[in-house]
Structure formats: structure tokens, C-alpha cells
Design an enzyme around this catalytic site. Structure first.
Site, PDB file in Angstrom:
ATOM      1  N   SER A 138      -1.559 -16.323   6.469  1.00  0.00           N
ATOM      2  CA  SER A 138      -1.901 -14.930   6.750  1.00  0.00           C
ATOM      3  C   SER A 138      -3.377 -14.760   7.034  1.00  0.00           C
ATOM      4  CB  SER A 138      -1.527 -14.089   5.531  1.00  0.00           C
ATOM      5  OG  SER A 138      -2.089 -12.809   5.629  1.00  0.00           O
ATOM      6  N   TYR A 162      -1.923 -11.507  -3.242  1.00  0.00           N
ATOM      7  CA  TYR A 162      -1.069 -11.978  -2.136  1.00  0.00           C
ATOM      8  C   TYR A 162      -1.864 -12.938  -1.250  1.00  0.00           C
ATOM      9  CZ  TYR A 162       0.698 -11.981   2.628  1.00  0.00           C
ATOM     10  OH  TYR A 162       1.083 -12.383   3.877  1.00  0.00           O
ATOM     11  N   LYS A 166      -1.611 -17.183  -0.625  1.00  0.00           N
ATOM     12  CA  LYS A 166      -1.484 -17.886   0.665  1.00  0.00           C
ATOM     13  C   LYS A 166      -2.600 -18.923   0.813  1.00  0.00           C
ATOM     14  CE  LYS A 166       2.180 -16.050   2.467  1.00  0.00           C
ATOM     15  NZ  LYS A 166       3.342 -16.862   2.893  1.00  0.00           N
ATOM     16  N   ASN A 192      -1.101  -9.121  12.409  1.00  0.00           N
ATOM     17  CA  ASN A 192      -0.135  -8.108  11.939  1.00  0.00           C
ATOM     18  C   ASN A 192       1.138  -8.131  12.788  1.00  0.00           C
ATOM     19  OD1 ASN A 192      -2.745  -7.269  10.729  1.00  0.00           O
ATOM     20  ND2 ASN A 192      -1.552  -5.523  10.037  1.00  0.00           N
ATOM     21  N   ASN A 212       3.963  -1.032   5.208  1.00  0.00           N
ATOM     22  CA  ASN A 212       3.199  -1.303   6.422  1.00  0.00           C
ATOM     23  C   ASN A 212       3.324  -0.159   7.422  1.00  0.00           C
ATOM     24  OD1 ASN A 212       4.393  -4.375   5.605  1.00  0.00           O
ATOM     25  ND2 ASN A 212       2.203  -4.064   5.758  1.00  0.00           N
TER      26      ASN A 212
HETATM   27  C1  UD1 Z   1      -1.338  -6.593   5.159  1.00  0.00           C
HETATM   28  C2  UD1 Z   1      -2.011  -7.925   4.986  1.00  0.00           C
HETATM   29  C3  UD1 Z   1      -1.354  -8.934   5.886  1.00  0.00           C
HETATM   30  C4  UD1 Z   1       0.111  -9.011   5.593  1.00  0.00           C
HETATM   31  C5  UD1 Z   1       0.704  -7.645   5.819  1.00  0.00           C
HETATM   32  C6  UD1 Z   1       2.177  -7.706   5.502  1.00  0.00           C
HETATM   33  C7  UD1 Z   1      -4.368  -7.729   4.362  1.00  0.00           C
HETATM   34  C8  UD1 Z   1      -5.758  -7.539   4.849  1.00  0.00           C
HETATM   35  N1  UD1 Z   1      -3.416  -7.782   5.309  1.00  0.00           N
HETATM   36  O1  UD1 Z   1      -1.712  -6.143   6.444  1.00  0.00           O
HETATM   37  O2  UD1 Z   1      -1.912 -10.190   5.700  1.00  0.00           O
HETATM   38  O3  UD1 Z   1       0.719  -9.956   6.425  1.00  0.00           O
HETATM   39  O4  UD1 Z   1       0.057  -6.691   4.996  1.00  0.00           O
HETATM   40  O5  UD1 Z   1       2.542  -7.019   4.398  1.00  0.00           O
HETATM   41  O6  UD1 Z   1      -4.144  -7.840   3.185  1.00  0.00           O
HETATM   42  N2  UD1 Z   1      -1.776   2.210   7.232  1.00  0.00           N
HETATM   43  C9  UD1 Z   1      -1.734   3.582   7.310  1.00  0.00           C
HETATM   44  N3  UD1 Z   1      -0.640   4.227   6.803  1.00  0.00           N
HETATM   45  C10 UD1 Z   1       0.405   3.562   6.230  1.00  0.00           C
HETATM   46  C11 UD1 Z   1       0.344   2.151   6.154  1.00  0.00           C
HETATM   47  C12 UD1 Z   1      -0.768   1.497   6.659  1.00  0.00           C
HETATM   48  O7  UD1 Z   1      -2.648   4.210   7.812  1.00  0.00           O
HETATM   49  O8  UD1 Z   1       1.355   4.217   5.787  1.00  0.00           O
HETATM   50  C13 UD1 Z   1      -2.939   1.504   7.810  1.00  0.00           C
HETATM   51  C14 UD1 Z   1      -3.626   0.586   6.824  1.00  0.00           C
HETATM   52  O9  UD1 Z   1      -4.583   1.286   6.088  1.00  0.00           O
HETATM   53  C15 UD1 Z   1      -4.223  -0.445   7.780  1.00  0.00           C
HETATM   54  C16 UD1 Z   1      -3.235  -0.498   8.948  1.00  0.00           C
HETATM   55  O10 UD1 Z   1      -2.484   0.715   8.863  1.00  0.00           O
HETATM   56  O11 UD1 Z   1      -5.453   0.002   8.268  1.00  0.00           O
HETATM   57  C17 UD1 Z   1      -2.289  -1.660   8.854  1.00  0.00           C
HETATM   58  O12 UD1 Z   1      -1.714  -1.655   7.559  1.00  0.00           O
HETATM   59  P1  UD1 Z   1      -0.436  -2.545   7.202  1.00  0.00           P
HETATM   60  O13 UD1 Z   1       0.598  -2.382   8.252  1.00  0.00           O
HETATM   61  O14 UD1 Z   1      -0.073  -2.256   5.806  1.00  0.00           O
HETATM   62  O15 UD1 Z   1      -0.969  -4.039   7.326  1.00  0.00           O
HETATM   63  P2  UD1 Z   1      -2.282  -4.714   6.692  1.00  0.00           P
HETATM   64  O16 UD1 Z   1      -2.676  -4.076   5.428  1.00  0.00           O
HETATM   65  O17 UD1 Z   1      -3.277  -4.833   7.777  1.00  0.00           O
END
Ligand code: UD1
Length: 362
Positions: A138, A162, A166, A192, A212
């Protein structure tokens, strides 16, 4: 103890064990491998996946899985039985827990499951002389405050259990490769992964409230949830929201197929493992394109033909500002790059969500 013995495939196709094969990335990888003539054996405990995904794999690929074993990979004896039952040429290891927030609450589960299963797998591979492994790593290993784009030489600075699990697995792999020189391992650090198979049959089906952003936005689009919370509008980015490198899950799956080829596991080579460099190689799988949360929300809106209701709220703890891959190393090593755009990711995710509003559970 099983009395089964390995049976050779008359076609000579190599047999690949896919752990976590019913999960989001695992299921799409199974389809790619089946479509390219590999024999696929799945191990999954369905702790975060549905048996329906396995039926969808076969329907999408138009070919059956060779075998499915429901087991917890930390059970090395149960895993060894799988290796005794099938002539496994290589392993693609996805099975793991993957929710960042949950990992902060229950870190021991993450170390036990993610690191424990990897140790158990390597032991069984060694016992059975299986020397080719693709490991699901990851980009979260890189942590925060880094240059963009990120290449593989950036030191690891994981910020949650997490990501640390990894990183530990990568170190376990590196040490094991040193002690077992015949082992050839590739750790693929995905950015992602989002989207779905273009057939609409296979996609992401998180249990409970999605962690996510993409599955959450899809559930808003289909009417299961009212509003997407955008976490943080005050990041130092163009529009104030965090930037990620979203990669189509079918590109990720294709990357695993090519990784196996690079390890010398090719269907057209009569199943004989070909030459592969030994040791551990770490590679990013990303597009190199950064997308902010608001840009993603707009793209999802375009795909569904309706704007996604959203509100900017406070930052989510542990989030980083910007994570974008430098995909140059994999391009140089394999001549491989992603081919699918953000609009493809959204259109395909939407097709799956529309066809399966309640996911596989419906
Ligand atoms: C995280 C992990 C990644 C992992 C993935 C799968 C980190 C840095 N990254 O990705 O390694 O493979 O999860 O679970 O730890 N967001 C919103 N609203 C939401 C959900 C998310 O605004 O309801 C935003 C988050 O703040 C972020 C972006 O969307 O800025 C992506 O978030 P998300 O899809 O959860 O993935 P990561 O956190 O980047």
C-alpha cells in the site's frame, strides 16, 4: 490430513493461488487471470467478502475457478493442505484487513492477521517449494509530507497500524528473500483502487458504512445515503480538499497479471515457471494523476448524471494532504502503465452500483 495429491492440468496452464480472492481487488484479479488462461485457486475466509463474489468471478470470466478453500490463513496446517491438493506455481497474496480507522482501534488484530498470515504463507510456500509471490502492499506506507509524485525510494513513514502492518510484511518478505535466495517476490504498493468491472457484475461491496470515499459517494448516488461528508476543506491544495491517485481496479488487476508474467509465470509457457530475478522488488501501482475529493465528487456526478450532495466537514484524523504515485519504475521495468481514466472509474463503479444497489447482499 488430506489425502489429496496435486493433479497436473492437461493444458499445462500455471496454477495461481489467490488469497483474499473474494475481496474487491482479489476478485477482479481472479477474472483477469482466468481470462488469460491461468488456473485459479482461491483462499478466503469471507471475513470481509461475500461468497457471491466467487460466483460473479466465474460469470464474468466465463470460466470456473479451479478450487475455493474457506480458511483462515493463520492456520498454517489448513493452508498446507491447499498446497498439497494443488500444484501451485505462484501466489498472489491479498488476504488482509484494510480499514485505517479500525486499525487504530484494534491494532493487534491488524498485526496478527496481516503479518501473521504473511508469515504463515511464507512458511508453507517454503515447505512446498513455491518460489513466486506477488504481495498486496500500500502507498499508505509512505505517510505524510512527501514530494509529489512519490517514487519507491522514498523512505517508509507509516502513520497508522494498517500501514505499519503492510510495511512490516514488506520487511518480512525482504528478510525471507535474503534467507531463501530462490524466492522471487514483488510487493505492489497500490495507491487508491476504485471502480468496478465494466460488465457491472463485479465491484466494491463494503460491509456496513463505507470507509472509503468512492463506495460512500456511490451509495449517496444510488440513494442509500443522503450526503457525502468531504473530510477537510483547508488542505494546502488547489481547492482545499485532499489529493489522491485513484487507479481503476481493473488496471490494478492487470498489473498483477503482468507481475506474474514478470515472475516467469505465463500461461503460454506450458506452465513451466520461467526465469525471474530473485529477491524482493517493490513497485508502485498508480496513475501519476492527482485528483482532489471535490474533483472526484464532480466526476461521480458526471457519471451518474446528477450532482452528489456533499458537505465539507472537518478533517479526518490520520489523513494526509496529497499522495500521488510516480509510476515510472513499473513503466521502465515492465513497459506497463494504466490505461483507464477517472471517468472510466466512475462510470464503471456507477454501472455496478446501479445493477447492485445493495451490493452482493441483495
Ligand atoms: C486509505 C489508505 C490506503 C488504503 C485505503 C483502503 C492511507 C494514507 N491510505 O486510503 O492505503 O489502501 O485506505 O482502505 O492510509 N474522504 C472523504 N469522505 C469520505 C471518505 C473519504 O472526504 O466519506 C476523503 C479522505 O479524507 C481522503 C480521500 O477521500 O482525502 C480518500 O479517502 P479514502 O477513500 O478513505 O482512501 P485513503 O484514506 O486515501
Amino acid at each position: 490430513m488430506s489425502t489429496l495429491s496435486p493433479s497436473s492440468d492437461p493444458s499445462g496452464a500455471p496454477t495461481v493461488l489467490v488469497t483474499g480472492g473474494a475481496g474487491f481487488i482479489g476478485s477482479h484479479t481472479c477474472v483477469e487471470l482466468l481470462a488469460h488462461g491461468y488456473r485459479v485457486v482461491v483462499v478466503d475466509d469471507h471475513s470481509n467478502s461475500s461468497p457471491e463474489a466467487l460466483l460473479r468471478i466465474e460469470k464474468t470470466a466465463g470460466r470456473p475457478l479451479h478450487a475455493v478453500h474457506i480458511l483462515d490463513m493463520r492456520d498454517a496446517e489448513a493452508l498446507a493442505e491447499v498446497f498439497r491438493a494443488h500444484p501451485i506455481d505462484a501466489v498472489v497474496h491479498f488476504a488482509a484487513k484494510k480499514a485505517v480507522g479500525e486499525s487504530v482501534q484494534i491494532p493487534l488484530d491488524y498485526y496478527e492477521v496481516n503479518v501473521g498470515a504473511t508469515v504463515s504463507l511464507l512458511r508453507v510456500m517454503r515447505e512446498h517449494g513455491v518460489e513466486r509471490l506477488v504481495f498486496s502492499s500500500s502507498c499508505s506506507i509512505y505517510g505524510d509530507a512527501r514530494p509529489v509524485p512519490l517514487d519507491e525510494n522514498e523512505p517508509a513513514r507509516p502513520t497508522n497500524p494498517y500501514a505499519r502492518s503492510k510495511w512490516m510484511c514488506e520487511q518480512v518478505l525482504a528478510d525471507t528473500c535474503r534467507a531463501w535466495p530462490e524466492l522471487s517476490a514483488l510487493a505492489l504498493r497500490y495507491f487508491n483502487p476504485v471502480g468496478a468491472h465494466p460488465s457491472g457484475l463485479l465491484g466494491e461491496d463494503p460491509r456496513g458504512v463505507p470507509n472509503n470515499v468512492m463506495p460512500f459517494a456511490m451509495q449517496v448516488a444510488v440513494g442509500r445515503r443522503e450526503l457525502l461528508n468531504v473530510f477537510g476543506g483547508d488542505y494546502p491544495t488547489e481547492d482545499g480538499t485532499a489529493v489522491r491517485d485513484y487507479i481503476h481496479v481493473v488496471d490494478v488487476a492487470d498489473g498483477h497479471r503482468v507481475a506474474l508474467e514478470q515472475l516467469g509465470i505465463r500461461p503460454e509457457a506450458d506452465g513451466e515457471p520461467g526465469a525471474a530475478t530473485t529477491g524482493l522488488r517493490v513497485l508502485n501501482l498508480g496513475t501519476g494523476v492527482g485528483t482532489s475529493v471535490l474533483e472526484l465528487v464532480a466526476a461521480v456526478g458526471r457519471a451518474c448524471g446528477q450532482p452528489i450532495p456533499h458537505a465539507i466537514v472537518g478533517r479526518r484524523e490520520g489523513d494526509v494532504t496529497r499522495l500521488v504515485a510516480d509510476p515510472g519504475a513499473v513503466a521502465a521495468a515492465w513497459g506497463w502503465r494504466t490505461t483507464r481514466t477517472l471517468d472510466d472509474m466512475c462510470a464503471d463503479a456507477w454501472r455496478f452500483q446501479q445493477a447492485n444497489p445493495m451490493g452482493y447482499g441483495a
